[in-house]
Structures are given as structure tokens and as C-alpha cells.
Write an enzyme that holds these catalytic residues in place. Sequence first.
Site, mmCIF file in Angstrom:
data_model
loop_
_atom_site.group_PDB
_atom_site.id
_atom_site.type_symbol
_atom_site.label_atom_id
_atom_site.label_comp_id
_atom_site.label_asym_id
_atom_site.label_seq_id
_atom_site.Cartn_x
_atom_site.Cartn_y
_atom_site.Cartn_z
ATOM 1 N N GLY A 1 -5.581 9.425 2.652
ATOM 2 C CA GLY A 1 -4.335 9.838 3.307
ATOM 3 C C GLY A 1 -3.097 9.133 2.807
ATOM 4 N N GLU B 1 -10.089 -0.309 11.337
ATOM 5 C CA GLU B 1 -10.430 -1.191 10.215
ATOM 6 C C GLU B 1 -10.431 -2.668 10.604
ATOM 7 O OE1 GLU B 1 -8.915 -1.203 5.677
ATOM 8 O OE2 GLU B 1 -7.328 -1.360 7.140
ATOM 9 N N ASP C 1 0.003 2.046 8.442
ATOM 10 C CA ASP C 1 -0.623 1.341 9.561
ATOM 11 C C ASP C 1 0.141 1.497 10.881
ATOM 12 O OD1 ASP C 1 -2.207 0.543 7.514
ATOM 13 O OD2 ASP C 1 -1.789 -1.601 7.667
ATOM 14 N N LYS D 1 -27.109 16.746 15.034
ATOM 15 C CA LYS D 1 -28.187 15.790 14.726
ATOM 16 C C LYS D 1 -27.687 14.426 14.242
ATOM 17 C CE LYS D 1 -28.904 17.568 10.053
ATOM 18 N NZ LYS D 1 -29.827 18.096 9.075
ATOM 19 N N TYR D 2 -26.380 14.262 14.101
ATOM 20 C CA TYR D 2 -25.876 12.980 13.587
ATOM 21 C C TYR D 2 -24.833 12.364 14.509
ATOM 22 C CZ TYR D 2 -27.756 14.202 8.960
ATOM 23 O OH TYR D 2 -28.575 14.533 7.914
ATOM 24 N N ASP E 1 5.487 -5.066 6.796
ATOM 25 C CA ASP E 1 6.028 -6.261 7.450
ATOM 26 C C ASP E 1 6.128 -7.438 6.476
ATOM 27 O OD1 ASP E 1 3.251 -6.228 7.439
ATOM 28 O OD2 ASP E 1 3.032 -7.287 9.327
ATOM 29 N N ASP E 2 5.084 -7.646 5.674
ATOM 30 C CA ASP E 2 5.124 -8.780 4.742
ATOM 31 C C ASP E 2 6.218 -8.595 3.680
ATOM 32 O OD1 ASP E 2 3.108 -10.365 5.842
ATOM 33 O OD2 ASP E 2 1.537 -9.218 4.851
ATOM 34 N N GLY F 1 0.817 -1.218 0.000
ATOM 35 C CA GLY F 1 0.000 0.000 0.000
ATOM 36 C C GLY F 1 0.845 1.260 0.000
ATOM 37 N N ARG G 1 1.428 -5.787 -4.992
ATOM 38 C CA ARG G 1 1.423 -6.688 -3.836
ATOM 39 C C ARG G 1 1.882 -8.113 -4.173
ATOM 40 N NH1 ARG G 1 -0.505 -4.517 0.762
ATOM 41 N NH2 ARG G 1 -2.034 -2.847 0.667
ATOM 42 N N LYS H 1 8.026 0.843 5.613
ATOM 43 C CA LYS H 1 6.896 1.637 5.109
ATOM 44 C C LYS H 1 5.592 1.068 5.607
ATOM 45 C CE LYS H 1 4.330 0.022 2.608
ATOM 46 N NZ LYS H 1 3.464 -0.775 1.738
ATOM 47 N N THR H 2 4.657 1.843 5.981
ATOM 48 C CA THR H 2 3.233 1.528 6.104
ATOM 49 C C THR H 2 2.537 2.587 6.935
ATOM 50 O OG1 THR H 2 1.493 0.019 6.746
ATOM 51 C CG2 THR H 2 3.470 -0.180 8.054
HETATM 52 P P1 FBP Z 1 0.581 -1.945 3.669
HETATM 53 O O1 FBP Z 1 0.558 -2.837 4.869
HETATM 54 O O2 FBP Z 1 0.997 -2.625 2.430
HETATM 55 O O3 FBP Z 1 1.362 -0.694 3.936
HETATM 56 O O4 FBP Z 1 -0.918 -1.468 3.381
HETATM 57 C C1 FBP Z 1 -1.623 -0.642 4.212
HETATM 58 C C2 FBP Z 1 -3.071 -0.524 3.844
HETATM 59 O O5 FBP Z 1 -3.376 0.819 3.538
HETATM 60 C C3 FBP Z 1 -3.982 -1.048 4.955
HETATM 61 O O6 FBP Z 1 -4.229 -0.048 5.903
HETATM 62 C C4 FBP Z 1 -5.196 -1.494 4.196
HETATM 63 O O7 FBP Z 1 -5.893 -2.505 4.871
HETATM 64 C C5 FBP Z 1 -4.619 -2.014 2.915
HETATM 65 O O8 FBP Z 1 -3.423 -1.317 2.706
HETATM 66 C C6 FBP Z 1 -5.524 -1.847 1.728
HETATM 67 O O9 FBP Z 1 -4.836 -2.271 0.604
HETATM 68 P P2 FBP Z 1 -5.428 -2.289 -0.866
HETATM 69 O O10 FBP Z 1 -5.714 -0.865 -1.247
HETATM 70 O O11 FBP Z 1 -4.345 -2.904 -1.686
HETATM 71 O O12 FBP Z 1 -6.671 -3.104 -0.806
#
Ligand code: FBP
Length: 547
Positions: free
Chosen positions: A422, A307, A201, A238-239, A171-172, A77, A141, A198-199
Site C-alpha cells: 500500500g 505491526e 502510519d 476452513k482458515y 515524526d523523526d 518510508g 532514512r 508524511k507517513t
Molecule cells: P515512516 O515512518 O518513515 O513513514 O515509515 C513507515 C513504515 O512503512 C512503517 O509502517 C514500517 O514499520 C517501516 O516504514 C518499514 O520501513 P522499511 O521498509 O524502511 O523497513
Amino acid sequence: MTKSALQIARAAYQPKLPKALKGAVKVQEGEPTHSVADEEEIKKLFPNTYGMPLIKFVEGEEKDYAPMNVGVILSGGQAPGGHNVISGLFDGVKKLNPANKLYGFILGPGGLVDHKYTELTADVIDEYRNTGGFDIIGSGRTKLEKEAQFEKGYEILKELGIKAVVIIGGDDSNTNACVLAEYYAAKNYGVQVIGCPKTIDGDLKNEMIETSFGFDTACKTYSELIGNIERDCNSARKYWHFIKLMGRSASHIALECALQTQPNICLISEEVEAKNMSLDDVVTYIANAVAARAAEGNNFGTVLVPEGLIEFIPAMKKLIAELNDFLAVHAEEYAAIEPNKQREYIISKLSADNAAVYASLPEGVARQLTLDRDPHGNVQVSLIETEKLLSEMVGKKLAAWKAEGKYTGKFSAQHHFFGYEGRCAAPSNFDADYCYALGYTASMLIANGKTGYMSSVRNLTAPAEEWIAGGVPITMMMNMERRHGEMKPVIQKALVRLDGAPFKAFAAVRDMWAKETAYVYPGPIQYFGPAEVCDQTTKTLLLEQTK
Ligand code: FBP
């Protein structure tokens, strides 16, 4: 390409480098390292790259480096700052020897296997400095895990005279980087592999990797949006806004955004799991807060939902684990079943407990749980509409309470999901500097013959001058986990720690936030202006590093 005024001004930004990287560097080796768990298995799987020492760069003497070519891959991502990792790598590689070349593999790890690449020259790099996105070479990916892929990759690396590959990923992807480093080392191919953390997350972190890049900018972007919604919410009154935030498994993004915006409710998946909460417990928790606010005449509020929540509800987690193992083997058989019989088919194949939980789920959510896994075997949690599931269930509970005379308010919900908004934002000053330093550090790891290392830049709450640059053996972060029904070596994900300072700071004030309207409106990321507005890092990092 037409550029915005901000893009033009931002192109001139010179990222700050740690003092030790400004001139010539030398390596200072630390102690040999161990994996975080499952030491024996990891050692056996990585005989050439296990146990290497930690590395720190310190000021050294100028020396000549033989010309070399380097390859770079963006994996997974998008995260703000990826282009600065590449520009830092480019500047480092060129500083070592102006004859050096940098090649980018197109659309992620697949580009290496399929021999799709481009040379990244100064003109190209200059177009992308300090910009968001991964569009300079694209990302993907594809999981690099098979020998045939490693060999295909080696063919092109040999042809282009590439001495080292930098894999920028989560991580992967860094797990894959480590497996590739081990394979090339075992084969004596003379190709080094370096990872970069990178991430958005924020779940790739440990003692040596204080944060992953992109987390800072992504959280600031979401917090701006949440703040805007809170202000709207407090204006219309109201929401109830249910806002799901990306982050796959860990709740770091939700927690950081909560610390920045002080919503009425923020769920933390790790806590839900630790308290063994059921879906109904989570719904009751929210409904109680809604009812308490309604009793004060406040029929509005904001709820942040991580999420990955669904996977952390223990009963759901067991169900997903069984579904993962089952679909890893029977995906084709399942796909061939008529859509209106798929639910029944799954129920007939699951163990009794899991079948009961599956049968109790609303149709849409049940179907989403069986959708295709990503190439790493993960449920694609971003496709599960947890924010709608929760608000629907809260609505039902409140209606029941109303019928019993326990609740008299009005409940009307709006739903949002912030993720893609973002991931490609223009990097904050922090991410611009951090990423550039990570890329530059990677070039120094390569120059010093290292492989199987992740680029590491630490001491991040201090001014960039004082940051500490070096490398961490990737095997140090590994343990064995079940993936696609098999035990595999993987980098351990860093989840939110319930004994950590960021969670504790949140837990101390959340009851007050639930009752009162204590919203904070952070506003947009600022790139120019006073340091306290422009250069602040995340609250998570500040709290974690306050001794
Ligand atoms: P990475 O772990 O590869 O950095 O991805 C982060 C992320 O944005 C997650 O927050 C999200 O669940 C996922 O990618 C969504 O990926 P995609 O847009 O490929 O479905």
C-alpha cells in the site's frame, strides 16, 4: 515508459486547492505556541525557533516576489501522494516567480549531505503528477543530526542558491527538519527549512495536523485486500487468516482497516498496553474467540494484528527498552559472537526479569528482537513475524483445550503481512488533493520567510474548497524522549487514544464482529465516479471530527 490506461487518465487529474490558496495569499498570525511537554528543555534547545505563532493563509493582494531556488527531500518510508506534494510545491514556487527553480535531493536526506541532486523541471514533474511512489527522486532514512552533515548540506545549498529546503517525512524526519532549521537560523545562513507531514502510519497528527498524508490511500488499499480475504474466508470456511498490518508503533492502520472491513478480531496495541496484558492474555483472547466460533460450527475467521504489538506488551516493552540501550553500546561485540551463542550472551547481559522474558520467547522472535535498529534507534518491527507467533501460540493453546475436552473445532491458519502493498499505491482523490495542497502551502510558507514550520492543511472532512492552509511551528509538537540511550527532543508520536471516537466506535461492536460474520468488502479505490465512492476520507478522520 509504458503507462497503464489508468495512469494516462489519472495524469490529467487537477487536484483541488483550498479557496484561500487559489489566488494571492497573505499571512494571518495566531497566538504564540508552546511545546506539548518539557517546555523548558525544548525552549533551551531551540532558542531561535521556539514559540513562533500558528499561521493561516487568507486571500491577499498580488505582489512581486524576488526569484528564489528551493530544495526538496523525501525522507523515510514511502507514502502515497509524495509526488503530489512535490508537484504542489513546484506549481507554487513557479507561480511566485517563473524564474524560480526546484531541486530534488536524491535518495533522501543523504542526498543533501552527499551533494546528489537534480533539477525538477516541468517535464519531469508532469510525468509524476497524481502517481504513487517516491521514485521521482527516491527516499532514504539517513538521520540528519550532526553539525558536520548540516555544514555539508549548507555548502550545496549555497552553491545552488537555495533559499529553503522542504523535508517531506514522518515524526523523526520532521524532528530533523526542526533541528536543521534551528541550526541554520542560529548561524544566520539565510536558509529556511519547512516540513511536510508524511507517513502511512497515521501517527504524525495533532490538533493542527489532522492526518499525515498516505494514511488514507494505504488503509484503503489494505482494506480492499482484507475484504477480499474475508470473502475468500467466508467462501471456503476452513482458515483463520492472521493479517499483520504495517504501522510501526501506533495501531491507527489496524483500527482504520477494522472499521472499514469488520473482521472477527482486531488487536489494538495501545489497549494491550493499557490493560497490562501479557502475551498469554492476548493469545487467550484470540483462542476464546476461535473456540466460540467453532462451537457454532464456524472454523474460520480473520484477525488483524498491528505491526507494533510486541512492543506494547508491557513485559516485552521493558525487554526491548533494555535491549535498545544495550545494543546502542554493544552492537559490535554482539555481532562478533557466534550465532548459536548469541541467545545465551544476551540472556547473560540482561536484568533478571528481562532475561526470563527473553528466554521464554521462541527462537525466531528472540533473534528478530536483536536485529539491527533503524538509523533512529527503533526496533525494525516489520521484521518480527507477530502474525505467525500468535497463530502458533493460539494453535498450541487450542490443542491443550482439545485435550482437556474444552474445544472440539479445527484450527488451520494462513498468514499475511500488508505493508509494502500500500505504500506506493496511486493516491486516492483525498491524498492527491491533500498532498498537492500541502506542497503548495509549503511554497507560501517559504515565500513569507518562515522556517521551522510544518505545512498544515486542516478542516479535511469538509470539501477541499473549505480546507484551511497554514503552518505550525514544529517545536510545538515536541517533547523529550529516550533514544539510543540518551534524552532527545522529538516530535511526540500520536498513538491510538482509547478515549477517542474511532476506538470507541470499534469497541462498541467488536464482540458482535467476533461472534458473527459481519465482514464488509470495501473493494478497490475508485478515482472516477460519484463523490460518495471516490472522495470519502478515512473513518478515523470522520469519527474524530464528528462533534
Ligand atoms: P515512516 O515512518 O518513515 O513513514 O515509515 C513507515 C513504515 O512503512 C512503517 O509502517 C514500517 O514499520 C517501516 O516504514 C518499514 O520501513 P522499511 O521498509 O524502511 O523497513
